[in-house]
Enzyme design. Structure first.
Site, PDB file in Angstrom:
ATOM      1  N   GLU A 293      -7.955   5.750 -27.143  1.00 27.50           N
ATOM      2  CA  GLU A 293      -6.500   6.190 -26.786  1.00 27.50           C
ATOM      3  C   GLU A 293      -6.618   7.548 -26.485  1.00 27.50           C
ATOM      4  O   GLU A 293      -7.308   8.230 -27.482  1.00 27.50           O
ATOM      5  CB  GLU A 293      -5.680   6.144 -27.843  1.00 27.50           C
ATOM      6  N   CYS A 327      -0.146  13.481 -27.445  1.00 26.82           N
ATOM      7  CA  CYS A 327      -0.555  12.681 -26.314  1.00 26.82           C
ATOM      8  C   CYS A 327       0.755  12.323 -25.618  1.00 26.82           C
ATOM      9  O   CYS A 327       0.386  11.679 -24.354  1.00 26.82           O
ATOM     10  CB  CYS A 327      -1.856  11.475 -26.508  1.00 26.82           C
TER      11      CYS A 327
END
Length: 543
Positions: A293, A327
């Site tokens: 990720e 994020c």
């Protein structure tokens, strides 16, 4: 040997404590903060259950206070990495052969320790080492990590129960084996929960792990490692090897025994690791499972029917909580011109009330960004916006590095939908707004979908149901986690499995069975009860 089929306790999301004035949890975390600040620590490596000190040390510092000495940590080099690989390979057989419910018990105990006696230790370490407010620490280093551990155990039990159909006279079975070799877990600075989940998810399935935490999050990671040891994690199952990316990563990726990578971090680093593994395939023992990720350029797309008050609250929280260092943080917004005047007035008024400072002052909404490199990068984007003709800064823009790495909540408005801060990941408290004409909805949706290479999170704000459907469909591939009338942050384990595609990663959804499956190799077993004794088939007989 177990002679029963066991069901683990039903998982539930850990309640978030509110730390209100006068509460016991507020007093407890303040006491723990004072205790940790008064006792700098020396963090060793943990290899095969043993402490290893290399003598090559780096300081542990608080981002919000350059003068606060938290201690030092020892950095691993190639020799220590080789030791850790050997320790992981040595521990693998006993750990993977252990009944899954015994491995699960270790993780469940870790969850209960974190919910109880370890809660404020890990929260305080996260506040000091990563400059999180108490609320941001509580939802991360306590609640989310507890949730990861509880729900992963439940998901593993579900997977073990997932068995194929059997025809008459046959019993078909699936067993889920741990990956051979070892898994490399590389964890980021911004979430202590990710730091705890990335090594333990593969470990739960029977894999053994090398864990490299981000250098700027070693302080909290060390406490998580101590918690896991108290929970009964056997030596060598998770080997704790902080250090520089190259000195740790290069020998790991060079090992033919590498069986998987569990990564959260920058897109550039992940792509470099992916290329390295691909180049080494011919001499590796396994095809490594690569789960990552990475970055995001997360959006809020606004329709003219949106509730302006709800939008303002979501924009403030989505863009500026934890200094925009998520994020999933809202980094770009597409806003219709019809809503712009009302939104601008309310938004700038609210942002002007945000307090930035030391996280130990509970009245602060924001603290410092993680380090000098991040500070310089974010300040550079702000200066770029200040110097151009097609952008205006309407909130913040100030930066102060005297005591800590402090940056004000900054909002840029641009007339260029492909302005640099609309395209590039900044990872700081900077939101860029593009105001579009109401009659150019489809054109603006296309811009939102194609401007950024990322596809992690995004949200739509609208009260018109047809508009919600239209926008959601147009942005189907633009985000792996999509929110309707909510900020694009705050995924909850067990409720919103997290991950994105495109340049945002492999979308293997941390906090779901999909992720655990990546760390297991299934074996199909077919048992025939009464096997045939004649090789001939009926079709071969003469009429």
């Amino acid at each position: 040997m177990a002679n029963a089929r066991f069901n683990p306790p039903q998982p539930y999301n850990e309640p978030v404590l509110d730390y209100a004035p006068g509460s016991s949890e507020r007093a407890a975390v303040k006491a723990k903060l004072a205790e940790l600040k008064s006792a700098p620590i020396e963090v060793p490596l943990i290899i095969g259950g043993r402490e290893v000190k290399t003598g090559n040390t780096a300081p542990l510092r608080a981002p919000h206070d350059h003068g606060l000495d938290l201690g030092v940590y020892h950095k691993a080099g190639e020799a220590e990495v080789r030791m850790a690989i050997d320790a992981a390979l040595e521990a693998r057989a006993a750990w993977s052969d252990m009944p899954w419910e015994q491995r699960a018990s270790v993780i469940m105990k870790a969850a209960d320790l974190l919910a109880g006696p370890w809660r404020q230790t890990v929260n305080a370490a996260t506040m000091l080492g990563q400059s999180k407010t108490i609320f941001q620490a509580e939802i991360d280093s306590a609640c989310e990590l507890i949730d990861f551990w509880r729900f992963n155990v439940s998901y593993l039990a579900q997977l073990m129960s997932d068995q194929p159909a059997s025809s008459p006279g046959v019993w078909n079975r699936l067993e889920y084996r741990a990956l051979e070799g070892f898994v490399f877990a590389v964890t980021p600075f911004n979430f202590t929960a990710i730091g705890g989940n990335l090594p333990t998810a593969p470990a739960l399935t029977g894999c053994t792990v090398l864990w490299k935490p981000a250098s700027s999050a070693v302080y909290s990671a060390w406490h998580v490692m101590g918690l896991l040891q108290e929970a009964g994690l056997p030596p060598g199952v998770i080997n704790f090897i902080p250090g520089s990316g190259a000195e740790v990563g290069d020998p790991v990726l060079d090992s033919p025994d590498l069986s998987g990578i569990h990564f959260t971090g920058s897109t550039a680093t992940f792509q470099r690791m992916y290329r390295t593994v691909a180049g080494n395939l011919a001499r590796m023992k396994h095809y490594p499972r690569i789960v990552g990720e990475t970055g995001g350029k997360d959006f809020i797309f606004v329709h003219a029917s949106a509730d302006a008050d709800a939008l303002v609250a979501a924009a403030v929280r989505g863009a500026f909580e934890y200094q925009g260092q998520k994020c999933s943080a809202a980094s770009r917004m597409y806003l219709p011109r019809s809503l712009w005047p009302a939104f601008r007035d309310r938004f700038t008024t609210e942002v002007s009330q945000i307090r930035v400072g030391d996280p130990e002052d509970f009245s602060n909404f924001m603290a410092a960004v993680i380090d000098e490199a991040s500070y310089d990068t974010i300040a550079g984007y702000i200066e770029y916006a200040r110097s151009t003709d097609d952008a205006e800064i309407i909130t913040g823009g100030g930066c102060d590095r005297e005591r800590g790495w402090f940056i004000e909540p900054t909002t840029i408005v641009t007339t260029n939908p492909r302005f640099r801060t609309m395209e590039e990941e900044i990872f700081g408290p900077v939101l860029t707004i593009y105001v579009y004409e109401d009659d150019r909805l489809d054109e603006t949706l296309a811009l939102c979908d194609t401007t950024s290479p990322y596809a992690l999170t995004g949200s739509v704000f609208a009260r018109d149901r047809a508009a919600i459907v239209r926008i959601s469909d147009a942005l189907r591939n633009a985000a792996g986690n999509f929110y309707v009338n909510d900020k694009p942050t705050g995924a909850v384990v067990g409720q919103q499995p997290f991950g994105g595609a495109r340049a945002s990663g492999t979308n293997d959804k941390a906090g779901s069975p999909m992720n655990l499956l990546r760390w297991m190799s299934a074996r199909t077993i077919k048992e025939t009860m009464v096997p045939p004794t004649d090789w001939r088939y009926p079709f071969m007989d003469e009429a």
